[in-house]
Scaffold this active site. Sequence first.
Site, PDB file in Angstrom:
ATOM      1  N   LEU A   1       0.813  -1.232  -0.159  1.00  0.00           N
ATOM      2  CA  LEU A   1       0.133   0.047  -0.062  1.00  0.00           C
ATOM      3  C   LEU A   1       0.758   1.290   0.383  1.00  0.00           C
ATOM      4  O   LEU A   1       1.914   1.433   0.971  1.00  0.00           O
ATOM      5  CB  LEU A   1      -0.797  -0.355   1.311  1.00  0.00           C
ATOM      6  CG  LEU A   1      -1.920  -1.380   0.967  1.00  0.00           C
ATOM      7  CD1 LEU A   1      -2.511  -1.271   2.920  1.00  0.00           C
ATOM      8  CD2 LEU A   1      -2.998  -1.004   0.744  1.00  0.00           C
ATOM      9  N   HIS A   2       0.389   2.219  -0.905  1.00  0.00           N
ATOM     10  CA  HIS A   2       1.226   3.209  -0.822  1.00  0.00           C
ATOM     11  C   HIS A   2       0.214   4.710  -1.844  1.00  0.00           C
ATOM     12  O   HIS A   2       1.133   6.176  -1.582  1.00  0.00           O
ATOM     13  CB  HIS A   2       2.732   3.383  -1.612  1.00  0.00           C
ATOM     14  CG  HIS A   2       2.675   3.081  -3.231  1.00  0.00           C
ATOM     15  ND1 HIS A   2       2.424   2.815  -3.879  1.00  0.00           N
ATOM     16  CD2 HIS A   2       2.362   4.097  -3.987  1.00  0.00           C
ATOM     17  CE1 HIS A   2       2.111   2.049  -4.943  1.00  0.00           C
ATOM     18  NE2 HIS A   2       2.063   3.739  -5.440  1.00  0.00           N
ATOM     19  N   ARG A   3      -0.333   3.852  -1.993  1.00  0.00           N
ATOM     20  CA  ARG A   3      -1.851   5.592  -2.575  1.00  0.00           C
ATOM     21  C   ARG A   3      -2.072   7.051  -1.879  1.00  0.00           C
ATOM     22  O   ARG A   3      -2.696   5.821  -1.108  1.00  0.00           O
ATOM     23  CB  ARG A   3      -2.471   5.410  -3.565  1.00  0.00           C
ATOM     24  CG  ARG A   3      -2.314   4.368  -4.237  1.00  0.00           C
ATOM     25  CD  ARG A   3      -1.762   4.679  -5.699  1.00  0.00           C
ATOM     26  NE  ARG A   3      -1.257   3.653  -7.165  1.00  0.00           N
ATOM     27  CZ  ARG A   3      -1.119   4.080  -7.639  1.00  0.00           C
ATOM     28  NH1 ARG A   3      -0.127   5.173  -7.805  1.00  0.00           N
ATOM     29  NH2 ARG A   3      -0.889   3.261  -8.600  1.00  0.00           N
TER      30      ARG A   3
ATOM     31  N   ASP B   1      -2.275  -1.463  -4.365  1.00  0.00           N
ATOM     32  CA  ASP B   1      -2.786  -0.223  -4.882  1.00  0.00           C
ATOM     33  C   ASP B   1      -1.885  -0.318  -5.992  1.00  0.00           C
ATOM     34  O   ASP B   1      -1.958   1.363  -6.086  1.00  0.00           O
ATOM     35  CB  ASP B   1      -2.879   0.883  -3.501  1.00  0.00           C
ATOM     36  CG  ASP B   1      -1.740   1.255  -3.231  1.00  0.00           C
ATOM     37  OD1 ASP B   1      -0.911   0.712  -3.215  1.00  0.00           O
ATOM     38  OD2 ASP B   1      -2.536   1.753  -2.244  1.00  0.00           O
TER      39      ASP B   1
END
Length: 367
Positions: A210-212, A284
């Site tokens: 996850l990084h958005r 994501d």
Amino acid sequence: MSVLVDIIAGARPNFMKIAPILHAMQARRDAGGPLRWRLVHTGQHYDPRMSGEFFAQLGIPAPDVNLEVGSGTQAEQTAGIMVGYERLLMQQRSACCLVVGDVTSTMACAITAQKLHVPVAHVEAGIRSGDWTMPEEINRLATDAVTNWFFTTSEHANANLRRAGVEESRIFFVGNTMIDTLLANMERLRPPPFVETLGLQPGGYFVATLHRPANVDSAEGLARLLHAIGNGCRGLPVVFPVHPRTARTLRELPGFPANLLLVDPQPYLEFNWLVKHAKGVITDSGGITEETTVMGVPCLTLRDNTERPETVELGTNELVGTDPAKLAPALARLFDGQWKQGRVPPLWDGRTGERIVATLERLLACG
């Protein structure tokens, strides 16, 4: 005759995309080909775990130039890259600026080159999510607005460019350099040390990334997602390499599900070993959906849109959305053996780098 091509890399996704181009260019150079390169590292990703190890593992030579931009806001990084790259071009002009993907470095160098009348070639051109809240989408639009030659991964990308008025003669459907790198390294993939320590078994764990900003910048929102992941995976371990952006928000959380195994960002060979042997991937990211498609691994994307629709239409990817409540039903289908098989999109065959270099030779050396 020798023709200088700048190859731009600045962030982790770029490194996987430039490696096949560099290898193909070197092979052609050894055979008397006309192109030589100048590898320009902008320094956008400055953590050695996010760049140094990738260079070593993928056989990428040391950069000829490092602009050493480092951290900063979008505007600060863009300005630093543009100033540094403009200075370089004014010292020694190249015949072409080749940019890959959709990071800040891609957009900044493309604009800088074009203002100095250096032609721009964009690898992975034409992909669109339609989501202007994503910095990457703005980078794609700005880059393609000043690109001369468009190297594409799919017919979707070709169609996007045609709709934008790009002439057919400037569009080159070549395939996917990310997949070149994956196929070239498939036999070299290796487990990280913690796999044995934790007793992880093939098909007995998930991988999550996850990084958005929409998913990780809010502590409350990230907590809901993590609990949905932990619960939906039914107690199976979830290997969670933590992106620096995500780490900042994690520090605000009182806790997270016990089956989430937080680890450092993984080198290329280790990360893709984890993906290859996972029961499924929850992400994501865009690039990971391409790799899971080729490896035949179920992929659940926590986004409402994708710039890589071929991974959904042909591959193993499914858009779950950003509502944590939608994750459990999707995972239930996976546990029930109802996930689609998928197939590999056209020209994702490991020879994209060769096609790009052959096209560049024709465009630059032969007019």
